[in-house]
Design a protein around this motif. Structure first.
Motif, short mmCIF file in Angstrom:
data_model
loop_
_atom_site.label_atom_id
_atom_site.label_comp_id
_atom_site.label_asym_id
_atom_site.label_seq_id
_atom_site.Cartn_x
_atom_site.Cartn_y
_atom_site.Cartn_z
N SER A 220 0.83 -1.21 0.00
CA SER A 220 0.00 0.00 0.00
C SER A 220 0.86 1.25 0.00
N GLN A 221 1.99 1.22 0.69
CA GLN A 221 2.84 2.40 0.78
C GLN A 221 3.69 2.62 -0.47
N LEU A 228 5.66 6.83 0.76
CA LEU A 228 6.90 6.08 0.60
C LEU A 228 7.32 6.06 -0.86
N ALA A 229 6.38 5.83 -1.76
CA ALA A 229 6.70 5.81 -3.19
C ALA A 229 7.26 7.15 -3.63
N ALA A 230 6.66 8.23 -3.15
CA ALA A 230 7.14 9.56 -3.52
C ALA A 230 8.55 9.80 -2.99
N ARG A 231 8.82 9.35 -1.76
CA ARG A 231 10.15 9.53 -1.19
C ARG A 231 11.18 8.71 -1.93
N LEU A 232 10.87 7.46 -2.24
CA LEU A 232 11.82 6.61 -2.97
C LEU A 232 12.09 7.15 -4.36
N ALA A 233 11.09 7.78 -4.97
CA ALA A 233 11.27 8.35 -6.31
C ALA A 233 12.32 9.46 -6.31
N GLU A 234 12.56 10.06 -5.13
CA GLU A 234 13.59 11.09 -5.00
C GLU A 234 14.99 10.48 -4.83
#
Length: 272
Positions: A220-221, A228-234
């Motif tokens: 889900s994250q 989490l997905a947005a943070r990892l994309a960075e």
């Protein structure tokens, strides 16, 4: 190296201290292929010991052409936090005396905590899981084992998710309060299968209910638009983020710990 006082419980989180505090280099940690600096970090009267790995001190790797190792260290911390297991010490990306780098809270390991052993035996014995036989000099071999420890089992799942290419014994830090931390996550998140670890003792065994619940949370994250997905994309590439989602899905589908693929050395060298 003597560690500065740990963080007093005065409301400032470890990540806030690492991000906002003034870094002072106290020395260099030996035995690492990249620059690893032992530092203190201080902010508004609070101080802690930390490790600072500047990007400028990284050795380029042929199989990690995208991004830098510091970002992968931070990404590993973010995924660890999302599982709820807290296996990676607080880790941030920040500017420092030698430019941008990874900054991570220093963990003092409890020296009496035994997690790995070499046995002059054919079977691991109660409380241990076999990894395989290792050469011990002059043509001799010994059985390499790790503890049948739920903390290590959680770490084996995390390593499978982040595709850790270098889980050595020296990266395991059992703390005096009973927690287990793991460090050195620069060679992670590759899109190819790079899993190399000493924690193969559960290979092929069913995942625990706890692990399946953590993988469900990660699913889900990791969804598009989730924090989490947005943070990892960075921190990692879009292809690497997609590979994380695929590994989590594959683990949930199989319901089992992964096994060595046979296409890549399964145990890092040196193992400790």
């Amino acid at each position: 190296m003597p560690a500065p006082e740990r963080i007093p419980p005065r409301g400032l989180t470890a990540t806030e201290l690492l991000l906002k505090g003034e870094l002072t280099v106290r020395g260099r940690v030996g035995g690492a292929s990249n620059a690893v600096l032992y530092c203190s970090v201080a902010y508004e009267g609070e101080e802690a010991a930390c490790v600072y790995k500047p990007v400028a001190g990284e050795r380029p790797l042929w199989d990690f052409p995208d991004g830098n190792l510091a970002q992968r260290e931070v990404a590993a911390y973010e995924v660890s936090e999302a599982t709820g297991w807290g296996l990676v010490p607080p880790t941030v990306l920040r500017d420092g005396p030698y430019g941008e780098g990874m900054c991570q809270l220093w963990i003092e390991a409890a020296p009496e905590a035994a997690l790995l052993a070499l046995l002059d035996a054919e079977e691991p014995g109660e409380g241990w899981k076999a990894v395989g036989f290792a050469e011990v000099g002059e043509g001799g071999t010994a059985l390499l084992v790790h503890a049948d420890d739920p903390r290590l089992r959680r770490l084996a799942v995390l390593d499978a998710v982040i595709n850790n290419g270098d889980r050595k014994g020296g990266h395991l830090l059992p703390a005096g309060d009973g927690a287990l931390y793991a460090i050195d996550h620069g060679v992670t998140f590759n899109t190819d299968d790079k899993l190399r670890t000493l924690l193969w003792g559960w290979a092929g065994e069913p995942l625990t209910e706890e692990a399946l619940a953590a993988l469900e949370r990660l699913t889900s994250q990791l969804a598009e638009g989730a924090p989490l997905a947005a943070r990892l994309a960075e921190l990692i590439t879009a292809a690497e983020l997609g590979a994380v989602r695929e590994r989590v899905a594959a683990l949930r589908t199989s319901g089992r710990h992964p096994e060595p693929s046979g296409e890549w050395p399964s145990i890092p060298w040196p193992p400790v």
